[in-house]
Design a protein around this motif. Structure first.
Motif, PDB file in Angstrom:
ATOM      1  N   ALA A 221     -29.915 -16.636   7.334  1.00 11.99           N
ATOM      2  CA  ALA A 221     -28.917 -15.754   7.954  1.00 11.99           C
ATOM      3  C   ALA A 221     -27.709 -15.508   7.044  1.00 11.99           C
ATOM      4  CB  ALA A 221     -28.478 -16.319   9.308  1.00 11.99           C
ATOM      5  N   PRO A 222     -27.161 -16.516   6.357  1.00 13.93           N
ATOM      6  CA  PRO A 222     -26.049 -16.227   5.432  1.00 13.93           C
ATOM      7  C   PRO A 222     -26.452 -15.256   4.322  1.00 13.93           C
ATOM      8  CG  PRO A 222     -26.152 -18.574   5.888  1.00 13.93           C
ATOM      9  CD  PRO A 222     -27.406 -17.974   6.452  1.00 13.93           C
ATOM     10  N   GLY A 223     -27.724 -15.308   3.894  1.00  9.51           N
ATOM     11  CA  GLY A 223     -28.193 -14.385   2.869  1.00  9.51           C
ATOM     12  C   GLY A 223     -28.216 -12.953   3.368  1.00  9.51           C
ATOM     13  N   LEU A 224     -28.684 -12.747   4.612  1.00  5.29           N
ATOM     14  CA  LEU A 224     -28.702 -11.407   5.198  1.00  5.29           C
ATOM     15  C   LEU A 224     -27.278 -10.865   5.335  1.00  5.29           C
ATOM     16  CD1 LEU A 224     -31.362 -11.915   8.033  1.00  5.29           C
ATOM     17  CD2 LEU A 224     -31.720 -10.840   5.798  1.00  5.29           C
ATOM     18  N   LYS A 225     -26.389 -11.731   5.821  1.00  2.80           N
ATOM     19  CA  LYS A 225     -24.999 -11.311   6.020  1.00  2.80           C
ATOM     20  C   LYS A 225     -24.319 -11.014   4.685  1.00  2.80           C
ATOM     21  CE  LYS A 225     -20.634 -13.142   7.818  1.00  2.80           C
ATOM     22  NZ  LYS A 225     -20.009 -14.352   8.385  1.00  2.80           N
ATOM     23  N   SER A 226     -24.616 -11.816   3.665  1.00  5.50           N
ATOM     24  CA  SER A 226     -23.953 -11.620   2.365  1.00  5.50           C
ATOM     25  C   SER A 226     -24.293 -10.257   1.767  1.00  5.50           C
ATOM     26  CB  SER A 226     -24.358 -12.736   1.399  1.00  5.50           C
ATOM     27  OG  SER A 226     -25.720 -12.611   1.006  1.00  5.50           O
ATOM     28  N   ARG A 227     -25.500  -9.733   2.076  1.00  2.61           N
ATOM     29  CA  ARG A 227     -25.908  -8.419   1.566  1.00  2.61           C
ATOM     30  C   ARG A 227     -25.697  -7.293   2.584  1.00  2.61           C
ATOM     31  NH1 ARG A 227     -29.126  -8.309  -3.070  1.00  2.61           N
ATOM     32  NH2 ARG A 227     -28.922  -6.062  -2.767  1.00  2.61           N
ATOM     33  N   MET A 228     -25.023  -7.629   3.690  1.00  2.00           N
ATOM     34  CA  MET A 228     -24.734  -6.647   4.735  1.00  2.00           C
ATOM     35  C   MET A 228     -25.989  -5.951   5.240  1.00  2.00           C
ATOM     36  SD  MET A 228     -21.416  -6.573   5.540  1.00  2.00           S
ATOM     37  CE  MET A 228     -21.514  -8.387   5.537  1.00  2.00           C
ATOM     38  N   LEU A 229     -27.038  -6.764   5.464  1.00  4.87           N
ATOM     39  CA  LEU A 229     -28.267  -6.272   6.077  1.00  4.87           C
ATOM     40  C   LEU A 229     -28.190  -6.517   7.580  1.00  4.87           C
ATOM     41  CD1 LEU A 229     -30.828  -7.560   3.437  1.00  4.87           C
ATOM     42  CD2 LEU A 229     -30.112  -5.193   3.793  1.00  4.87           C
TER      43      LEU A 229
ATOM     44  N   GLU B 231     -25.086 -16.521  16.177  1.00  3.33           N
ATOM     45  CA  GLU B 231     -23.857 -15.870  16.634  1.00  3.33           C
ATOM     46  C   GLU B 231     -22.682 -16.234  15.732  1.00  3.33           C
ATOM     47  OE1 GLU B 231     -23.101 -13.751  19.046  1.00  3.33           O
ATOM     48  OE2 GLU B 231     -25.047 -13.571  20.046  1.00  3.33           O
ATOM     49  N   TYR B 232     -22.570 -17.509  15.395  1.00  2.00           N
ATOM     50  CA  TYR B 232     -21.438 -17.960  14.587  1.00  2.00           C
ATOM     51  C   TYR B 232     -21.561 -17.506  13.137  1.00  2.00           C
ATOM     52  CZ  TYR B 232     -19.490 -20.872  18.281  1.00  2.00           C
ATOM     53  OH  TYR B 232     -18.905 -21.312  19.441  1.00  2.00           O
ATOM     54  N   ILE B 233     -22.778 -17.512  12.592  1.00  2.00           N
ATOM     55  CA  ILE B 233     -22.958 -17.117  11.197  1.00  2.00           C
ATOM     56  C   ILE B 233     -22.759 -15.610  11.015  1.00  2.00           C
ATOM     57  CG2 ILE B 233     -24.633 -16.889   9.311  1.00  2.00           C
ATOM     58  CD1 ILE B 233     -25.842 -19.540  10.160  1.00  2.00           C
ATOM     59  N   LEU B 234     -23.357 -14.813  11.897  1.00  2.00           N
ATOM     60  CA  LEU B 234     -23.369 -13.362  11.703  1.00  2.00           C
ATOM     61  C   LEU B 234     -22.107 -12.662  12.202  1.00  2.00           C
ATOM     62  CD1 LEU B 234     -27.098 -12.648  12.619  1.00  2.00           C
ATOM     63  CD2 LEU B 234     -26.081 -12.867  10.346  1.00  2.00           C
ATOM     64  N   GLN B 235     -21.350 -13.307  13.070  1.00  2.00           N
ATOM     65  CA  GLN B 235     -20.070 -12.769  13.565  1.00  2.00           C
ATOM     66  C   GLN B 235     -20.192 -11.319  14.055  1.00  2.00           C
ATOM     67  OE1 GLN B 235     -18.020 -13.865   9.752  1.00  2.00           O
ATOM     68  NE2 GLN B 235     -16.444 -14.643  11.137  1.00  2.00           N
TER      69      GLN B 235
ATOM     70  N   PRO C 212     -19.894  -5.262  14.104  1.00  2.00           N
ATOM     71  CA  PRO C 212     -20.660  -4.730  15.239  1.00  2.00           C
ATOM     72  C   PRO C 212     -21.774  -3.764  14.837  1.00  2.00           C
ATOM     73  CG  PRO C 212     -18.459  -3.742  15.136  1.00  2.00           C
ATOM     74  CD  PRO C 212     -18.469  -4.883  14.172  1.00  2.00           C
ATOM     75  N   GLN C 213     -21.583  -2.989  13.743  1.00  2.00           N
ATOM     76  CA  GLN C 213     -22.635  -2.037  13.335  1.00  2.00           C
ATOM     77  C   GLN C 213     -23.910  -2.766  12.914  1.00  2.00           C
ATOM     78  OE1 GLN C 213     -19.500  -2.271  11.896  1.00  2.00           O
ATOM     79  NE2 GLN C 213     -18.921  -0.263  11.028  1.00  2.00           N
ATOM     80  N   LEU C 214     -23.752  -4.003  12.450  1.00  2.00           N
ATOM     81  CA  LEU C 214     -24.896  -4.755  11.917  1.00  2.00           C
ATOM     82  C   LEU C 214     -25.494  -5.738  12.917  1.00  2.00           C
ATOM     83  CD1 LEU C 214     -23.465  -5.584   8.365  1.00  2.00           C
ATOM     84  CD2 LEU C 214     -25.070  -3.763   8.957  1.00  2.00           C
ATOM     85  N   TYR C 215     -24.632  -6.350  13.767  1.00  2.00           N
ATOM     86  CA  TYR C 215     -25.116  -7.499  14.532  1.00  2.00           C
ATOM     87  C   TYR C 215     -24.793  -7.475  16.026  1.00  2.00           C
ATOM     88  CZ  TYR C 215     -25.364  -9.043   9.698  1.00  2.00           C
ATOM     89  OH  TYR C 215     -25.626  -9.103   8.349  1.00  2.00           O
TER      90      TYR C 215
END
Length: 439
Positions: free
Chosen positions: A259-267, A304-308, A313-316
């Motif tokens: 999940a941190p990897g997905l968030k870091s690349r804004m996927l 929930e906590y990782i992706l914020q 909101p557009q992503l998660y």
């Protein structure tokens, strides 16, 4: 008061007693593993304290000591094991029954494993509905049972000539519980224990006994346990370190890596479906809906906590997150976790990730137990008390100070842990800014 930079750490002299609540698959795999390592039969793979390093100073300084050399941790040869369990089997018999380790290895460790015989457990089937055993304490009330534990802790320390002790909950997941009014103060908690109040589960009785005895406590299950005002006040008052909750092993470990990897690349994420099949005692316990509810709360909070989603909101926003656990006896301790992840990228185009993690829960949990025992002992010798958030690295539902959200990103957790070790030894924290190399 927070521990000072370059804090004085008392030496790790003498024996360290590791008291385990539960002598099932996790505890026996841990004990057998330590004994195998001591005999030179295996390597401590998965243990940060035994195999990890910590970088000090600049990259060009080439200062990368082993963690066990950088800090005065207890030596494995000085560990002594004790346990409570609802079954009377020794660690040798319990290890054979658990079916995690090869029989040949267990036989080579028969002598030290046979020495670990469980004390009678504090147990109430209403909190763990799928289990029952005969090796159970009797008492007038829950406070009486706690005092029996306190006496046993003192006797174990005397009999085994231990200088220090730690206690780790490695038993089953209890039914889901929320904080109750009786948890607010020590007087109300103790009165509730005298009255056998249903808001006091067995795990809370163990935590109370540990903190009253002045020994650190780690909660390896998602149970409420020590995470209530009265017990946190007791931990701070008695200067005792605590941490939890719920060992981070299989599927959730993968989530905190990916999940941190997905968030870091804004996927973006549309949904994450997770299911597990396992056949050990843990699986049997979690087959009960009330116990599964406790585990589900722990597992669901991670994304929930990782992706914020409130920040992105557009992503998660409103992603679907489903978690299932299925008890399947033929699988034993060899858990299989399936994840179907529906993500989207540039221009909203959909993609999928599939994970099939055939893991061994107890093999992943055993080095966590070792590290927590050694790090909690270090914290205690350094005068660190209350919640040890720097140990969040090991848990699905990390405990924090009141009002503070937990950090679930495993890479941030590891940075927090190693920076804490640097701080204790008076070294500069690593920010990874790197500008000094280009001045």
């Amino acid at each position: 008061m927070p521990v000072k930079k370059g804090a004085e750490v008392a030496p790790a002299k003498g024996k360290l007693g590791v008291l385990l609540v539960g002598l099932g698959a996790v505890s026996t795999t841990f004990i057998a593993g330590v004994e195998a390592i001591k005999k030179g039969l295996a390597e401590p793979i998965g243990s940060l304290t035994q195999m990890g390093t910590v970088r000090l100073g600049k990259r060009t300084d080439n200062r990368v000591p082993a963690i066990k050399d950088f800090l005065p941790l207890a030596d494995l040869k000085d560990l002594v094991f004790g346990a409570w369990d609802i079954f009377p089997d020794s660690a040798y018999e319990a290890a054979r029954h658990a079916g995690v380790l090869e029989k040949d290895l267990i036989e080579k460790l028969k002598r030290p494993l046979q020495k670990v015989k469980p004390m009678k457990a504090v147990f109430d089937q209403s909190y763990v509905k799928r289990l029952n055993g005969t090796n159970v304490k009797k008492g007038k009330n829950k406070l009486d049972l706690a005092n029996q534990l306190i006496a046993e802790i003192a006797e174990f320390k005397r009999k085994n000539r231990c200088d220090r002790l730690v206690m780790i909950w490695a038993a089953s997941t209890e039914v889901f519980m929320k904080p109750h009014a009786v948890h607010r103060t020590m007087s109300s908690l103790e009165q509730a224990m005298r009255e056998n109040h249903k808001a006091i589960p067995p795990s809370m009785v163990y935590a109370y006994a540990a903190l009253k005895s002045g020994i650190p406590f780690a909660n390896g299950a998602p149970n409420l346990t020590v995470d209530v005002p009265a017990l946190m006040d007791l931990a701070n008052k008695n200067g005792v370190a605590v941490c939890g909750k719920d060992f981070k092993t299989g599927q959730t470990l993968m989530k905190t890596i990916l999940a941190p990897g997905l968030k870091s690349r804004m996927l973006g994420l549309h949904g994450w479906y997770s299911t597990n099949i396992l056949g050990n005692r843990d699986g049997e316990v979690l087959d009960d809906p009330d116990s599964f509810k406790t585990k589900e709360e722990s597992k669901l909070s991670v994304l929930e906590y990782i992706l914020q989603p409130e920040v992105y909101p557009q992503l998660y926003k409103d992603f679907s997150h489903v978690v299932r656990i299925n008890y399947y006896p033929p699988r034993g301790d060899n858990k299989e976790g399936w994840d179907n992840i529906d993500i989207f990228g540039w221009l909203g185009y959909p993609m999928q990730i599939k994970i099939d993690f055939l893991c061994r829960d107890s093999i992943l949990a055993a080095p966590i137990v070792l590290d927590l025992a050694l790090f909690l002992d270090l914290a205690q010798r350094t005068g660190m008390k209350g919640v040890q958030e720097w140990l969040s690295f090991y848990f699905k539902s990390p405990m924090t100070a009141p009002g503070l959200y937990p950090e679930h990103d495993i890479f941030i957790q590891l940075m927090k842990l190693k920076n804490t070790l640097r701080h204790l030894r008076g070294e500069n924290l690593i920010t990874h800014l790197g500008l000094e190399y280009y001045d």
